[in-house]
Design a protein around this motif. Structure first.
Motif, short mmCIF file in Angstrom:
data_model
loop_
_atom_site.label_atom_id
_atom_site.label_comp_id
_atom_site.label_asym_id
_atom_site.label_seq_id
_atom_site.Cartn_x
_atom_site.Cartn_y
_atom_site.Cartn_z
N SER A 1 41.44 46.26 37.73
CA SER A 1 40.33 45.37 37.41
C SER A 1 40.84 43.96 37.13
O SER A 1 42.04 43.71 37.07
CB SER A 1 39.57 45.90 36.19
OG SER A 1 40.44 45.94 35.07
N GLY A 2 39.90 43.05 36.94
CA GLY A 2 40.27 41.68 36.58
C GLY A 2 40.14 40.72 37.75
O GLY A 2 40.04 41.11 38.91
N PRO A 3 40.15 39.41 37.43
CA PRO A 3 39.96 38.38 38.45
C PRO A 3 41.22 38.09 39.26
O PRO A 3 42.33 38.48 38.87
CB PRO A 3 39.56 37.17 37.61
CG PRO A 3 40.29 37.37 36.32
CD PRO A 3 40.25 38.85 36.08
N THR B 1 36.81 35.69 38.97
CA THR B 1 35.82 36.35 38.11
C THR B 1 36.01 37.87 38.16
O THR B 1 36.72 38.40 39.02
CB THR B 1 34.38 36.03 38.56
OG1 THR B 1 34.10 36.73 39.80
CG2 THR B 1 34.19 34.53 38.78
N GLU B 2 35.35 38.55 37.24
CA GLU B 2 35.42 40.01 37.21
C GLU B 2 34.83 40.62 38.48
O GLU B 2 35.18 41.74 38.86
CB GLU B 2 34.69 40.54 35.97
CG GLU B 2 35.33 40.16 34.65
CD GLU B 2 36.74 40.72 34.49
OE1 GLU B 2 36.99 41.83 34.99
OE2 GLU B 2 37.58 40.04 33.87
N ARG B 3 33.94 39.89 39.15
CA ARG B 3 33.34 40.40 40.39
C ARG B 3 34.38 40.54 41.50
O ARG B 3 34.13 41.24 42.49
CB ARG B 3 32.22 39.47 40.86
CG ARG B 3 30.97 39.51 40.00
CD ARG B 3 29.84 38.77 40.69
NE ARG B 3 29.41 39.43 41.92
CZ ARG B 3 28.61 38.86 42.83
NH1 ARG B 3 28.17 37.63 42.64
NH2 ARG B 3 28.26 39.53 43.91
N ASP B 4 35.53 39.89 41.35
CA ASP B 4 36.59 39.99 42.36
C ASP B 4 37.05 41.44 42.55
O ASP B 4 37.61 41.78 43.59
CB ASP B 4 37.81 39.15 41.96
CG ASP B 4 37.51 37.66 41.91
OD1 ASP B 4 36.48 37.24 42.48
OD2 ASP B 4 38.32 36.91 41.31
N ALA B 5 36.81 42.28 41.53
CA ALA B 5 37.27 43.67 41.59
C ALA B 5 36.33 44.58 42.37
O ALA B 5 36.67 45.74 42.62
CB ALA B 5 37.46 44.22 40.18
#
Length: 213
Positions: free
Chosen positions: A75-77, A85-89
């Motif tokens: 997880s994580g950017p 952003t967190e959505r990168d995961a």
């Protein structure tokens, strides 16, 4: 320092390629009805990994003056400052990150993220491009690195009481995204030599199962 190690790793990989040597690295794939996509990153795959794995987290010669951190946190950017952003995961199947910092301060990193499909990786890159337009108008697309690539410079919060400017090259090849960063002044006004390891990784990720299919 770490940028030099990454560049050296890129040069060695290029030499092996020129001599017709295979990396011999493949990743375990998860079978589906449509395709087989890499879900693991082999140990030693990143260009700066040989250096990172043999270097203590805290140098015994300079206690708490330099740090090398390597992790496989899924997880994580991405390592792209404010545009990570967190959505990168979303859709990610594997990730490895190497971060090098010193009290100088100095910052550098190498990151590889694998996604379940080219479409999933493309969506992350599309969001990154849109973010760069708004927070860093000077950021620009780069040619000749994988399927698409971008350079961006901005603030990086190191969570150790100071921020610094960091330049980054982020690129996609197939279902893989990879990022190279440095706080060296030479990469703050342009990508300088960061595209060198990015181009090498754009070739190398195709040795991973399903990434470039």
């Amino acid at each position: 320092m770490f940028r030099r190690k990454i560049l050296a790793g890129a040069a060695l990989a290029l030499l092996a390629s020129a001599q017709g040597c295979s990396t011999g690295l493949t990743a375990t794939g998860a079978a589906t009805s449509e395709t087989r996509v890499a879900s693991e990153i082999p140990q030693g795959f990143l260009l700066g990994e040989p250096y990172a794995r043999k270097t203590p987290t805290i140098s015994p010669d300079e206690p708490e003056e330099s740090w090398v951190r390597l992790n496989d946190k899924l997880s994580g950017p991405l390592e792209v400052g404010a545009c990570g952003t967190e959505r990168d995961a979303e859709g990610r199947t594997a990730m490895r990150t190497i971060v090098y910092t010193t009290s100088a301060p100095e910052y550098g990193s190498e990151q590889l993220a694998l996604y379940r499909s080219k479409e999933a990786a493309s969506e992350v890159m599309a969001r990154l491009r849109e973010c760069v337009k708004s927070v860093n108008p000077a950021g620009r697309a780069l040619e000749g690195i994988g399927d698409e690539a971008i350079w961006v410079a901005g603030e990086r919060d190191l969570a150790v009481s100071y921020d610094m400017k960091v330049g980054a090259v982020a690129a996609r090849r197939g279902s893989a995204l990879f990022v190279y960063t440095s706080s060296d002044e030479s990469v703050l006004d342009g990508p300088d030599d960061l595209p060198v390891p990015a181009r090498k990784m754009a070739e190398k990720v195709c040795t991973l199962q399903g990434v470039c299919d």
